[in-house]
Design an enzyme around this catalytic site. Structure first.
Site, PDB file in Angstrom:
ATOM      1  CG  ASP A  61     -22.525  27.970  -5.877  1.00 24.60           C
ATOM      2  OD1 ASP A  61     -22.901  28.022  -7.075  1.00 24.60           O
ATOM      3  OD2 ASP A  61     -22.277  28.999  -5.205  1.00 24.60           O
ATOM      4  CE  LYS A  81     -22.615  32.134 -16.477  1.00 26.69           C
ATOM      5  NZ  LYS A  81     -23.914  32.350 -15.803  1.00 26.69           N
TER       6      LYS A  81
HETATM    7  C1  LIG Z   1     -25.348  31.928 -12.467  1.00 24.45           C
HETATM    8  S1  LIG Z   1     -25.095  31.105 -10.946  1.00 24.45           S
HETATM    9  C2  LIG Z   1     -25.386  29.434 -11.386  1.00 24.45           C
HETATM   10  C3  LIG Z   1     -26.834  29.095 -11.592  1.00 24.45           C
HETATM   11  C4  LIG Z   1     -27.072  27.594 -11.662  1.00 24.45           C
HETATM   12  N1  LIG Z   1     -26.562  27.039 -12.904  1.00 24.45           N
HETATM   13  C5  LIG Z   1     -28.530  27.240 -11.568  1.00 24.45           C
HETATM   14  O1  LIG Z   1     -29.078  26.800 -12.556  1.00 24.45           O
HETATM   15  O2  LIG Z   1     -29.138  27.409 -10.504  1.00 24.45           O
HETATM   16  C6  LIG Z   1     -23.357  31.169 -10.763  1.00 24.45           C
HETATM   17  C7  LIG Z   1     -22.815  30.533  -9.488  1.00 24.45           C
HETATM   18  O3  LIG Z   1     -21.385  30.433  -9.564  1.00 24.45           O
HETATM   19  C8  LIG Z   1     -20.905  30.396  -8.235  1.00 24.45           C
HETATM   20  N2  LIG Z   1     -19.460  30.590  -8.188  1.00 24.45           N
HETATM   21  C9  LIG Z   1     -18.749  31.646  -8.636  1.00 24.45           C
HETATM   22  N3  LIG Z   1     -17.434  31.487  -8.363  1.00 24.45           N
HETATM   23  C10 LIG Z   1     -17.307  30.283  -7.731  1.00 24.45           C
HETATM   24  C11 LIG Z   1     -16.207  29.552  -7.186  1.00 24.45           C
HETATM   25  N4  LIG Z   1     -14.955  30.019  -7.236  1.00 24.45           N
HETATM   26  N5  LIG Z   1     -16.435  28.353  -6.593  1.00 24.45           N
HETATM   27  C12 LIG Z   1     -17.712  27.871  -6.519  1.00 24.45           C
HETATM   28  N6  LIG Z   1     -18.799  28.518  -7.017  1.00 24.45           N
HETATM   29  C13 LIG Z   1     -18.607  29.705  -7.612  1.00 24.45           C
HETATM   30  C14 LIG Z   1     -21.705  31.517  -7.576  1.00 24.45           C
HETATM   31  O4  LIG Z   1     -21.702  31.374  -6.172  1.00 24.45           O
HETATM   32  C15 LIG Z   1     -23.095  31.346  -8.211  1.00 24.45           C
HETATM   33  O5  LIG Z   1     -23.963  30.636  -7.378  1.00 24.45           O
END
Ligand SMILES: C[S@@+](CC[C@H](N)C(=O)[O-])C[C@H]1O[C@@H](n2cnc3c(N)ncnc32)[C@H](O)[C@@H]1O
Length: 210
Positions: free
Chosen positions: A84, A166
């Site tokens: 992340d 997703k």
């Molecule tokens: C909805 S949250 C995920 C929740 C997680 N599944 C949980 O159960 O705790 C989406 C995550 O995607 C990450 N994210 C978005 N773009 C990203 C990227 N290019 N590289 C890594 N992480 C990314 C965001 O930082 C965020 O923490």
């Protein structure tokens, strides 16, 4: 509580909705855990004999509720790699965490992180872009992340592996799922009950990697 009551509660009370309170009570760091639970109940993502080590990638893993769900399913020698942009506080012997932008991680780095030669069994992506509220822009950003997740899956999943992504529903989703059909035997769409009805997210479950 019935399914309808849970949905009603979810839509009317935020953040104190049914799944939010339930996640808190059960010690999960986010309500997203119930979406993975529902997907797993339907598609049995983590069943394995234990003969070979089982490897999972969780793309966009912070704050970590999906990791909390996956970790107890792993046996000795298995590993989950969480990635992340943000830090997580979870620690476990079976967890490898990278604070990175997944678009900058090479396929070899993914494989080296858990010392896998045959590849991963499951790639999960709950990644969400920073939304701006303009539907078409948000859908396009979500699709870009999904393409990245598909790239990771293509390069690192072993034969018959599974990908869960997703995606924000939009005009190009059909084209994207058609592309996945070149690499996977089955591609299904799934909207968990615990996903807010007004959210336009949906999950793609692609199984049987060629
Ligand atoms: C909805 S949250 C995920 C929740 C997680 N599944 C949980 O159960 O705790 C989406 C995550 O995607 C990450 N994210 C978005 N773009 C990203 C990227 N290019 N590289 C890594 N992480 C990314 C965001 O930082 C965020 O923490």
């Amino acid at each position: 509580m019935s399914k309808q009551q849970k949905q009603h509660h979810s839509q009317t009370k935020r953040p104190g909705d049914f799944y939010y309170s339930e996640a808190k009570q059960q010690g999960f760091v986010a309500r997203s855990v119930f979406k993975l639970q529902e997907i797993d109940q339907k598609y049995r993502l983590f069943s394995h004999s234990g003969e070979k080590p089982f490897f999972v990638i969780d793309l966009g893993c912070a704050p970590g509720s999906w990791l909390q769900y996956v970790l107890p399913k792993l046996k000795q020698g298995d590993k989950v790699l969480g990635i992340d942009l943000n830090k997580i506080s979870l620690k476990d012997d079976k967890l490898v965490f990278m604070q990175r932008d997944i678009t900058e991680v090479t396929s070899q780095e993914f494989l080296d992180a858990v010392g896998s030669t045959e590849g991963y069994d499951v790639v999960l992506s709950d990644m969400a872009p920073k939304t701006c509220g303009i539907k078409l822009v948000d859908q396009e950003r979500s699709l870009d992340l999904c393409r990245e997740a598909a790239r990771v899956a293509r390069d690192t999943l072993r034969k018959n592996g599974t990908l869960v992504i997703k995606i924000f529903q939009g005009p190009d989703v059909k084209k994207f799922t058609d592309e996945l059909k070149h690499d996977f035997k089955e591609v299904k769409m799934f909207k968990p009950d615990s996903s807010r009805a007004q959210s336009f997210e949906i999950y793609i479950v692609a199984s049987g990697k060629n």
